[in-house]
Design a protein around this motif. Sequence first.
Motif: not given
Length: 281
Positions: A167-170, A193-199
């Motif tokens: 859900q975080g990836t969305h 660089k984007v997906v892992v830190p943002s989730t």
Amino acid sequence: MNKSAVVADKTASGRSRQGSQRRKRWLSLLRDNGWRALLIASIVALWQFGVNTGVVNAFLMGSPAGIWQEFLRLVGNGELFQNTYVTVYATVTGFVLGSLLGSFSGLLLWHTPTLARILDPFFIALNSLPKIALAPIIIIWFGSGLFSKIALAFIATYVVALLSAWQGTHQIDDSQVNLMRSLGANRNQIFRKVVVPSTLPWIIAAFRLNIGFALIANIGGEFISSDYGLGKMIFVAGNLFNLNVVWVGVFTLLLVAIVLYLVVVQLQRWLLPWERQNTHR
């Protein structure tokens, strides 16, 4: 006044303001904890007073004095430490494995959106299923030992972590992904660089939930079939109508849950330092 003096004065003023805020937070924490301690002491005193005067039935409710005596007995013979160790070990092992592997699986689904759409109903159905219903099957498969309790805690936490990470990836800002692509980043670089830190906030939120889920699954398994553990101790004491031992087990579980929760909070502060800075502003 020269420029260096002005800078030094501003630095000193900032440090003084930070020190004042820190003192206020400590004073507020001490005041709040003092009221909490007073509330707990009042409840215990009223409880014991009710038992002494006969208003409260000690057989049905237990008593603070009896709980303390049972606590000392269980500590003295090592039974409390042994049962606590078994419960904590199974809970933490299942929690760590389930949360980490579940989060990793949820993040990987970002790479395969078609597979994620196919499996999504199955994950939701499994997440809606009370995991304790699987306890008899797991115990029959793996026995009444420690491994079956780890498996139950793993199952209870894996799906929650997976769905939370997925859900975080969305919720990732598409502009960040498009910017990375415009700079020539490939899919793996965008993932790191984007997906892992943002989730990460979603993953940590799942960790907080999974503390309780892992404990519930483990204790449920110990209730059904186990040689050791706080759930086993509580179950046996309940069948013997020894409410004082039951309360010792319940309070020990409460302490374990608080400690594990604080560990996750500390992990959050380490992984998400910007959230703490925003909170203190």
